[in-house]
Write a protein that holds these residues in place. Sequence first.
Motif, PDB file in Angstrom:
ATOM      1  N   ASP A 196      69.665  42.010  83.386  1.00  7.41           N
ATOM      2  CA  ASP A 196      70.978  41.472  83.015  1.00  7.41           C
ATOM      3  C   ASP A 196      70.904  40.247  82.108  1.00  7.41           C
ATOM      4  O   ASP A 196      71.878  39.945  81.415  1.00  7.41           O
ATOM      5  N   ASN A 197      69.784  39.530  82.136  1.00  8.92           N
ATOM      6  CA  ASN A 197      69.692  38.267  81.417  1.00  8.92           C
ATOM      7  C   ASN A 197      68.586  38.276  80.354  1.00  8.92           C
ATOM      8  O   ASN A 197      68.865  38.139  79.169  1.00  8.92           O
ATOM      9  N   LEU A 198      67.352  38.438  80.803  1.00  8.35           N
ATOM     10  CA  LEU A 198      66.218  38.319  79.887  1.00  8.35           C
ATOM     11  C   LEU A 198      66.182  39.431  78.837  1.00  8.35           C
ATOM     12  O   LEU A 198      66.034  39.152  77.644  1.00  8.35           O
ATOM     13  N   PHE A 199      66.270  40.683  79.263  1.00 10.55           N
ATOM     14  CA  PHE A 199      66.141  41.796  78.320  1.00 10.55           C
ATOM     15  C   PHE A 199      67.203  41.774  77.214  1.00 10.55           C
ATOM     16  O   PHE A 199      66.856  41.943  76.038  1.00 10.55           O
ATOM     17  N   PRO A 200      68.474  41.569  77.540  1.00  9.54           N
ATOM     18  CA  PRO A 200      69.463  41.512  76.447  1.00  9.54           C
ATOM     19  C   PRO A 200      69.191  40.365  75.467  1.00  9.54           C
ATOM     20  O   PRO A 200      69.354  40.538  74.253  1.00  9.54           O
TER      21      PRO A 200
END
Length: 186
Positions: free
Chosen positions: A119-123
């Motif tokens: 939800d945070n790092l990958f995007p």
Amino acid sequence: MGHGGDVIDELTRDHEEVEELFTNIEELPSGDPMRKRYADQATMELVRHAVAEEEYLYPAVREHIVGGDALADKELNDHTAAERTMKDLESCEADDPRFDVLMSKLMTEIRAHVLDEEDNLFPRLRNACSAEQLERLGEKVRQAKRTAPTRPHPAAPDRPPANKLLDRGAGLVDRLRDAMSGRGRS
């Protein structure tokens, strides 16, 4: 262990495979010996995955994402906590009273970590890097997983260059131990 695609696709598929192993564990009754087999397989996958992230993903996060140092440090702390839990779990059989407690703790730690990454790092990484950079990282991650350790080593270094040097040797020893013990075989 290797799926293809960019780094985000590769690591997301790893997350899905580990979640499937967790579901298999949850569906079995407490004390069932298959729970230990699934736990060992999950540990093997999680350790390989973590090593690959530590060698390639988190350095890329530090380099390409604003505030990447803090983000990578948080993820590394998550890995350290999960590795300690996996190390404790390694010595438990499925009928050990600590097994269910440790397995529940590991599932909670990993599910929170996965949610944060997806939800945070990958995007943020997808927005900061080109498709070509993400593809190259995906290939590096797949290569790292092939030679990575399969057992938790919570005291081992988690940052380059020391981790890259030590992980290969630990991986070889772990795979020999696994072959001799039958660990990880269905």
